[in-house]
Design an enzyme around this catalytic site. Sequence first.
Site, PDB file in Angstrom:
ATOM      1  N   GLU A 187      75.371 -14.100  49.803  1.00 18.43           N
ATOM      2  CA  GLU A 187      74.967 -13.439  51.052  1.00 18.43           C
ATOM      3  C   GLU A 187      74.743 -11.989  50.706  1.00 18.43           C
ATOM      4  OE1 GLU A 187      74.558 -14.910  53.819  1.00 18.43           O
ATOM      5  OE2 GLU A 187      75.625 -16.795  53.624  1.00 18.43           O
ATOM      6  N   CYS A 229      75.849  -6.295  57.598  1.00 19.28           N
ATOM      7  CA  CYS A 229      74.678  -6.845  56.910  1.00 19.28           C
ATOM      8  C   CYS A 229      73.652  -7.343  57.910  1.00 19.28           C
ATOM      9  CB  CYS A 229      75.123  -7.982  56.001  1.00 19.28           C
ATOM     10  SG  CYS A 229      76.108  -9.195  56.888  1.00 19.28           S
TER      11      CYS A 229
END
Length: 513
Positions: free
Chosen positions: A256, A293
């Site tokens: 990720e 994020c």
Amino acid sequence: MIELKNHSQGQWRPVSGRPAVLADPVLGTGLAHAGAADIDMAACYAWARERGGPALRALRYPQRAELLDRIARTLQRHRDKYFEISLQNSGTVKNDSAVDVDGALYTLGHYARLGAGLPDAHHLPDGAPEALSRDGAFASQHVLVPSRGVALLINAFNFPAWGLWEKAAPALLSGVPIVVKPATSTAWLTHEMVADVIEADILPPGALSIVCGRPEGLLDALEPLDTVSFTGSADTAAALRGHPRIARDGARLNAETDSVNSAILGPDAGEAAIGLLVRETVREMTVKSGQKCTAIRRILVPQAHYDAIGARIAEKLGRIAVGDPRDPGVRMGSLVSRTQRDAVEAGIRQLAQSCDVLFDGARRSAVQAPPDSACVAPVLFGTRDPDGHPDVHRTEVFGPVATLIPYRDAAHALDLARRGMGSLVASVYAEDPGFLAEAAARLAESHGRVHLVSPEVAESHTGHGNAMPQSSHGGPGRAGGGEELGGARALRLYHRLSAIQGWTGALARMAPA
Ligand code: NAP
């Protein structure tokens, strides 16, 4: 200063090597130190595989779900302590610490409930049997069996609590022992949570280990049937992908990484949708000081709305007090470290070369914070030429920074969103359900999640940037290509899929009771 000991082979082991110091990002004072130079990673993993793995796999899914429930209840009892650590080590105000700490508790609780409803079995069927012979006697049944390797969980600095448990919950529910390696700068909270769970004696020996800092052999000591679940920058993900244990031996990697996420206002949007976009943009830029994020980095609006929306976002950003999270008047705390402050300021200087500055909060001084604190005020950039400035589509400034971008028509907007080259999330704001559906279908190819906001869900939607355990989290291409959460889908990373071919009578014996 607190010593972040390492828990390996069932024992707490002292900090070793040249210690890294964790600091208060506002005051600059040292809080804790970490180091794992003397940890034998091969022995740490072997202990987890040989002791933790068999003990976890001896349990069935609902029994492991019960362990998650006990972990959640244990952590809940220490919630106030975790908020205090977040304030000191991450520089976050209470609402922002809640995103991390309460997000972790919610995710654990979700997997505990989900696991309670899984088959009372040691493995899971994947689909129904399919005949392979004309007489139907010989068939194929896919099964998911828990991986017998170890799961190494490497996390980013921005979610020391949620980042741990969103990975740990599916891994433990799957029956896979975990070794946790938190980001060093904010490892204290992760460490405290792990220590509380070990102290509560919930998990079998070897199921949960932690190493803080950068031990030798973190990757070298892995084996081909191990799993690495990584969250962090695209550069680190690239280095991990090239490591021989992953590139050559086939250890599984889920990554990720960075993402230049978009918020898109529909071409025919009215005041209701505009208000929702403005509110969500300001929230995303300022929650956790933009260190998510999933935060909105690009705001795509019809050309005719560019000036007015820029002014509305700027006006709201101007009302947010930035500074020491201990001050009750402060709404946005600091970045997690002075290193991050320098990186964000460098990113701001880079974007300033190709963009107009529509709002710069740096002109006001931070509340109660020393001049060298890690506080950075929000900056809203704008560019009238999004096609000519590729930087805005590829630069993730990991702080309270976003860029307003005008588009010509819907097709142009969706093409611009895709120029992020794979993102974790895009959100779309419109009153027209037809446009929302059409945009979602187009965006899904390059976005792991598409978040649709219309007046009907103004109060109930869960937020552009919140990764909910029910929905998958991850994104293609630039975002790392990984997949986490998404309910039971998350368990696949910690299982192995095998096609079992044989007599239907034998296959039937494999089905859960
Ligand atoms: P990072 O520098 O890539 O570090 C991430 C983790 O990897 C840390 O634990 C770090 O340890 C470790 N690491 C770094 N180099 C390593 C190596 N060679 N071998 C083994 N481990 C290594 O990222 P970060 O600065 O912590 O996090 C910010 C980035 O993460 C942002 O770009 C953000 O977009 C991304 N992020 C993505 C998600 C998502 O779910 N997609 C979520 C949060 C953050 P040390 O701390 O010891 O260096």
